[in-house]
Design a protein around this motif. Structure first.
Motif, PDB file in Angstrom:
ATOM      1  N   ARG A  13       0.828  -1.205   0.000  1.00  0.00           N
ATOM      2  CA  ARG A  13       0.000   0.000   0.000  1.00  0.00           C
ATOM      3  C   ARG A  13       0.864   1.257   0.000  1.00  0.00           C
ATOM      4  O   ARG A  13       0.580   2.222  -0.707  1.00  0.00           O
ATOM      5  N   LEU A  14       1.953   1.202   0.786  1.00  0.00           N
ATOM      6  CA  LEU A  14       2.844   2.356   0.829  1.00  0.00           C
ATOM      7  C   LEU A  14       3.439   2.622  -0.545  1.00  0.00           C
ATOM      8  O   LEU A  14       3.486   3.774  -1.012  1.00  0.00           O
ATOM      9  N   LEU A  17       0.926   4.161  -2.806  1.00  0.00           N
ATOM     10  CA  LEU A  17       0.743   5.581  -2.473  1.00  0.00           C
ATOM     11  C   LEU A  17       1.878   6.417  -3.033  1.00  0.00           C
ATOM     12  O   LEU A  17       1.662   7.506  -3.577  1.00  0.00           O
ATOM     13  N   ILE A  18       3.119   5.914  -2.922  1.00  0.00           N
ATOM     14  CA  ILE A  18       4.264   6.686  -3.408  1.00  0.00           C
ATOM     15  C   ILE A  18       4.178   6.854  -4.923  1.00  0.00           C
ATOM     16  O   ILE A  18       4.374   7.955  -5.465  1.00  0.00           O
ATOM     17  N   LEU A  51      -5.270  12.140  -7.413  1.00  0.00           N
ATOM     18  CA  LEU A  51      -5.561  12.431  -6.004  1.00  0.00           C
ATOM     19  C   LEU A  51      -6.768  11.621  -5.551  1.00  0.00           C
ATOM     20  O   LEU A  51      -6.799  11.082  -4.439  1.00  0.00           O
ATOM     21  N   MET A  54      -5.764   8.272  -4.758  1.00  0.00           N
ATOM     22  CA  MET A  54      -5.110   8.187  -3.447  1.00  0.00           C
ATOM     23  C   MET A  54      -6.144   8.167  -2.339  1.00  0.00           C
ATOM     24  O   MET A  54      -5.981   7.456  -1.334  1.00  0.00           O
ATOM     25  N   PHE A  55      -7.233   8.931  -2.511  1.00  0.00           N
ATOM     26  CA  PHE A  55      -8.316   8.857  -1.508  1.00  0.00           C
ATOM     27  C   PHE A  55      -8.834   7.420  -1.425  1.00  0.00           C
ATOM     28  O   PHE A  55      -9.122   6.922  -0.340  1.00  0.00           O
ATOM     29  N   LEU A  56      -8.961   6.771  -2.612  1.00  0.00           N
ATOM     30  CA  LEU A  56      -9.466   5.400  -2.609  1.00  0.00           C
ATOM     31  C   LEU A  56      -8.508   4.482  -1.861  1.00  0.00           C
ATOM     32  O   LEU A  56      -8.941   3.631  -1.085  1.00  0.00           O
ATOM     33  N   VAL A  57      -7.198   4.657  -2.087  1.00  0.00           N
ATOM     34  CA  VAL A  57      -6.236   3.814  -1.376  1.00  0.00           C
ATOM     35  C   VAL A  57      -6.320   4.067   0.123  1.00  0.00           C
ATOM     36  O   VAL A  57      -6.153   3.156   0.931  1.00  0.00           O
ATOM     37  N   MET A  58      -6.634   5.330   0.501  1.00  0.00           N
ATOM     38  CA  MET A  58      -6.782   5.622   1.918  1.00  0.00           C
ATOM     39  C   MET A  58      -8.173   5.278   2.425  1.00  0.00           C
ATOM     40  O   MET A  58      -8.562   5.716   3.508  1.00  0.00           O
ATOM     41  N   GLU A  59      -8.949   4.547   1.620  1.00  0.00           N
ATOM     42  CA  GLU A  59     -10.234   3.985   2.022  1.00  0.00           C
ATOM     43  C   GLU A  59     -11.305   5.020   2.319  1.00  0.00           C
ATOM     44  O   GLU A  59     -12.224   4.763   3.079  1.00  0.00           O
ATOM     45  N   ALA A  60     -11.177   6.205   1.742  1.00  0.00           N
ATOM     46  CA  ALA A  60     -12.286   7.156   1.809  1.00  0.00           C
ATOM     47  C   ALA A  60     -13.034   7.023   0.485  1.00  0.00           C
ATOM     48  O   ALA A  60     -12.821   7.796  -0.436  1.00  0.00           O
ATOM     49  N   GLU A  61     -13.905   6.005   0.392  1.00  0.00           N
ATOM     50  CA  GLU A  61     -14.414   5.614  -0.920  1.00  0.00           C
ATOM     51  C   GLU A  61     -15.314   6.676  -1.532  1.00  0.00           C
ATOM     52  O   GLU A  61     -15.141   7.075  -2.688  1.00  0.00           O
ATOM     53  N   VAL A  65     -14.386   8.627  -5.114  1.00  0.00           N
ATOM     54  CA  VAL A  65     -15.179   8.524  -6.331  1.00  0.00           C
ATOM     55  C   VAL A  65     -15.756   9.883  -6.700  1.00  0.00           C
ATOM     56  O   VAL A  65     -15.783  10.279  -7.874  1.00  0.00           O
TER      57      VAL A  65
ATOM     58  N   LEU C   4     -10.452  -2.674  -0.521  1.00  0.00           N
ATOM     59  CA  LEU C   4      -9.211  -2.602  -1.300  1.00  0.00           C
ATOM     60  C   LEU C   4      -9.129  -3.717  -2.326  1.00  0.00           C
ATOM     61  O   LEU C   4      -8.630  -3.531  -3.440  1.00  0.00           O
ATOM     62  N   TYR C   7     -11.038  -2.677  -5.354  1.00  0.00           N
ATOM     63  CA  TYR C   7     -10.312  -1.750  -6.240  1.00  0.00           C
ATOM     64  C   TYR C   7      -9.276  -2.500  -7.052  1.00  0.00           C
ATOM     65  O   TYR C   7      -9.025  -2.174  -8.204  1.00  0.00           O
TER      66      TYR C   7
ATOM     67  N   GLU D   3       3.323   6.269   6.138  1.00  0.00           N
ATOM     68  CA  GLU D   3       2.341   6.567   5.090  1.00  0.00           C
ATOM     69  C   GLU D   3       1.817   7.986   5.228  1.00  0.00           C
ATOM     70  O   GLU D   3       1.701   8.723   4.243  1.00  0.00           O
ATOM     71  N   TRP D  50      -7.879  12.428   8.269  1.00  0.00           N
ATOM     72  CA  TRP D  50      -9.040  11.601   8.632  1.00  0.00           C
ATOM     73  C   TRP D  50      -8.641  10.137   8.739  1.00  0.00           C
ATOM     74  O   TRP D  50      -8.986   9.456   9.684  1.00  0.00           O
ATOM     75  N   ARG D  51      -7.881   9.689   7.734  1.00  0.00           N
ATOM     76  CA  ARG D  51      -7.579   8.266   7.661  1.00  0.00           C
ATOM     77  C   ARG D  51      -6.655   7.823   8.789  1.00  0.00           C
ATOM     78  O   ARG D  51      -6.847   6.775   9.394  1.00  0.00           O
TER      79      ARG D  51
END
Lengths: 180, 296, 120, 102
Positions: A13-14, A17-18, A51, A54-61, A65, C4, C7, D3, D50-51
């Motif tokens: 996941r890291l 994100l990078i 961006l 990245m929100f999706l990866v941070m689980e703010a679905e 979207v 996840l 996705y 992260e 938030w996360r």
């Protein structure tokens, strides 16, 4: 076995994100480095859509979207306004459209460096590992909207109204009463 | 096993949609037409215009077909088989389809020619017209299901399909999906006979093939959307669920072609006027209607 | 299935489509040879040559709608979370959203009255 | 932890690029692009907070929604101003806009 799996997931996941972050930065940089207007608008769109990912990866679905969707229309409208007002929207002449370069590079470097220093030296106390599921997030966001943040929501409505009236009154040509 | 059937079903229904389009628009039964068309586009030369924007010229067809395929991914085929069971499915469907417009604007801009560019900007105007009705119609179905998940949307329709529950929403969604797939009467972006093919004018060979294929997949996914949002998804007697999904989808796609042939073409400023003066108030009315019905 | 993983599946669909397209392009490049002919690559313009590049200023006649749409579009960001909890909250939610949509509708009416809803 | 720092650094770099764009461009629409980038960076930071810090606080998500609204409204008003300047002056270059000072 479970612990190893979680560590591997975290590393994956890291790295995602990078990679996404580098992509967003690259497209954001391209926005100001090209002289073709549609190109710069769509680079901004790509940056914003990344961006959203990245929100999706941070689980703010929901937010992710929504960001991906909103930016598509917004940046394309930006592209048509560029087409309407620019002398050379295709960038065929390679005009230089910037001024006060040294000042702006200096300011941006100082601001970015200050933020990065502040980020890396502050003490982030406890990092949350679990977040609510997307379905629960949607529900709770709705409840927040209806209960605690209701005034914020209605204020957003009035500010949208104000923006509509301001933009209509500013942009449209003066109405000639005799023509009606 | 299940997924094999569904995959073959998808391919067969896409094939059937192409054959039926031949029948309904050009009045001939040609069962080999899809293969022939595929082969004829495939052996065409790739002629590229002189001063093109290379990145966009390559990206546009790929983006077009990718988002059309992605929009299929969130729909359930039977009670428990769905590719990605997203909690925000209804919104994701919208978000994927917004990128159809981006792909067409790219395709219009890239070849540095006049006709495609006009077609691309026209489709942008069409987006401004169809976007609000489609979003509000989906919101009304979400209100009934109390969730943005597609499974929940379909399950909320047991007993009474949404087409009966909210007919206004169905009509708006139907018209908006005609505009989204730029079928007639809203086929201004590629207007055959006026803009020489519009956004597709400068694409030949494999790129045009990708565009055509993407358009068929787009029609398929929009019909799938109508099936799931308004026609009860997998619900139906006797047959298993996925058969009903495919049957309904093919029927909806056929009705697209029939309706398109009956109506005269809309000018793009008329589309905008009708959308904002009639369809948006109607969509708001539809939300109010569903809201009152739900509280009773 | 967690979010996840979903996705990842969607990303897999993107990669699959990309792979299909690339395979098609490669096969085409192998099998079809392009013949070189002069002036083949000029954009279509109904028989005449293009006097200048098409990337010029273009008057978009629907900019009034575009401005209205930019602001009006934001309403759906608030509408989706509201729709999810609508049935549970009940009449309060109906009134809240009614006020919000009424405010937005005023904006639409104002633009209509000022002549924004026509070809400029 | 790492992260969070990565995401915040991406936000910082985007913010820097946004400042550069807003200060160095002469065209009104390009300046607005810089501002949108800055707002996007702010939204990224909010989602990261938030996360990783307060997953139970939904007012942060609300803040992101408001941020998106601000982005759209800024775009609408900016385009309206650009339209008006183009109609009266025939250009949207900000170096020629010093008459607004008087």
């Amino acid at each position: 076995m479970g612990g190893n799996f979680i560590i591997v997931m975290n590393i994956i996941r890291l790295s995602i994100l990078i990679i996404l972050g580098l992509g967003a930065i690259w497209f954001a940089w391209r926005v100001f480095m090209t002289s073709s207007m549609v190109r710069s608008a769509l680079s901004l769109l790509a940056s914003m859509a990344i961006l959203g990912m990245m929100f999706l990866v941070m689980e703010a679905e929901f937010l992710g979207v929504l960001q991906i969707m909103m930016m598509a229309t917004e940046m394309s409208i930006m592209a048509i306004f560029m087409m309407m007002y620019m002398m050379d929207p295709g960038g065929m002449g390679n005009m230089d459209m910037s001024h006060q370069k040294k000042l702006s590079i200096g300011t941006s470097l100082v601001a970015g460096a200050m933020v990065i220093v502040a980020v890396s030296f502050s003490n982030w106390e406890t990092i949350a590992t679990e977040v609510p599921t997307p379905a629960k997030q949607n529900y709770d966001l709705g409840m927040e909207l209806m209960k605690r943040s209701m005034m914020i929501f209605e204020t957003a409505g009035t500010s949208i109204l104000v923006a509509m009236i301001v933009s209509t009154a500013t942009a449209l040509p003066f109405k000639n009463k005799k023509d009606d | 096993m299940m997924w094999m059937i569904i995959g073959i079903g998808c391919l067969v229904s896409i094939y059937a949609i192409v054959v039926l389009e031949r029948r309904l628009v050009y009045k001939t039964w040609e069962f080999g037409y899809p293969v022939a068309a595929f082969a004829s586009y495939f052996i065409q030369e790739n002629v590229k215009p002189r001063k093109r924007d290379k990145t966009f010229y390559e990206t546009a067809p790929i983006l077009f077909i990718t988002v059309a395929v992605l929009a299929i991914g969130i729909f359930p085929w039977a009670e428990s088989s769905v590719i990605a069971n997203m909690a925000t499915g209804a919104l994701f469907f919208n978000a994927a389809l917004a990128y159809i417009m981006v792909a067409l604007v790219m395709a219009g801009w890239a070849p540095n020619a006049v006709y495609p560019m006009i077609g691309g900007w026209r489709f942008m105007g069409q987006l401004i017209a169809y976007s609000m009705p489609i979003v509000m119609a989906i919101t009304a179905t979400v209100m009934r299901a109390e969730s943005m998940n597609m499974m929940a949307v379909v399950e909320s329709q047991t007993g009474l399909w949404n087409i009966v529950y909210q007919p206004v929403g169905f009509l708006l969604f139907y018209a908006a999906s005609l505009a989204l797939t730029f079928l007639p009467p809203f086929d201004l972006p590629n207007a055959p006979g006026e803009l020489e093919g519009g956004v597709f004018a400068e694409f030949t060979g494999t790129r045009l093939l990708i565009f055509r294929l993407g358009r068929i997949i787009l029609i398929f996914s929009l019909s799938l959307g109508i099936t799931h949002f308004f026609l009860g998804g997998w619900a139906g007697p006797f047959l298993p669920g996925y058969v009903w999904v495919f049957l309904k989808t093919i029927l909806v796609a056929c009705s697209f072609f029939v309706v398109g042939n009956l109506l005269p073409r809309f000018r793009h400023d008329h589309t905008l006027e009708w959308s904002w003066k009639l369809a948006t108030p109607l969509a708001l009315f539809n939300i109010l209607w569903v809201g009152i019905l739900l509280l009773l | 299935m967690s979010a996840l993983q979903q996705y990842t599946i969607l990303f897999g669909m993107i990669v699959g489509t990309l792979g299909f397209v690339i395979v098609l392009y490669l096969l085409h490049r192998k099998m079809v040879k392009m013949r070189k002919e002069p002036a083949k690559d000029i954009p279509a313009e109904s028989g005449r040559l293009q006097p200048k590049p098409a990337w010029g200023r273009y008057h978009v006649h629907y900019y009034g709608y575009a401005l209205l749409f930019l602001a009006f579009d934001m309403e759906m960001a608030y509408m989706y979370p509201w729709a999810v909890i609508y049935k549970e909250v009940g009449i309060t939610a109906l009134l809240d959203m009614g006020v919000f949509l009424l405010i937005l509708f005023l904006g639409l009416l104002y633009t209509w009255n000022q002549g924004g809803l026509k070809r400029q | 932890m790492i992260e969070l720092i990565v995401v915040l650094s991406v936000g910082a770099v985007l913010f820097g690029i946004g400042i550069y764009g807003a200060l160095s461009q002469t065209n009104l629409v390009m300046i607005m692009m810089g501002i949108e980038l800055m707002l996007g960076a702010a939204m990224l930071n909010l989602v990261a907070f938030w996360r990783y810090l307060h997953p139970e606080e939904y007012s942060i998500q609300m803040f992101v929604l408001v941020g998106m609204t601000v982005m759209a409204l800024e775009a609408a008003v900016g385009f309206a101003i650009a339209t008006q300047r183009f109609r009266t002056k025939g250009s949207v270059e900000m170096e020629e806009a010093s008459d607004l000072k008087e």
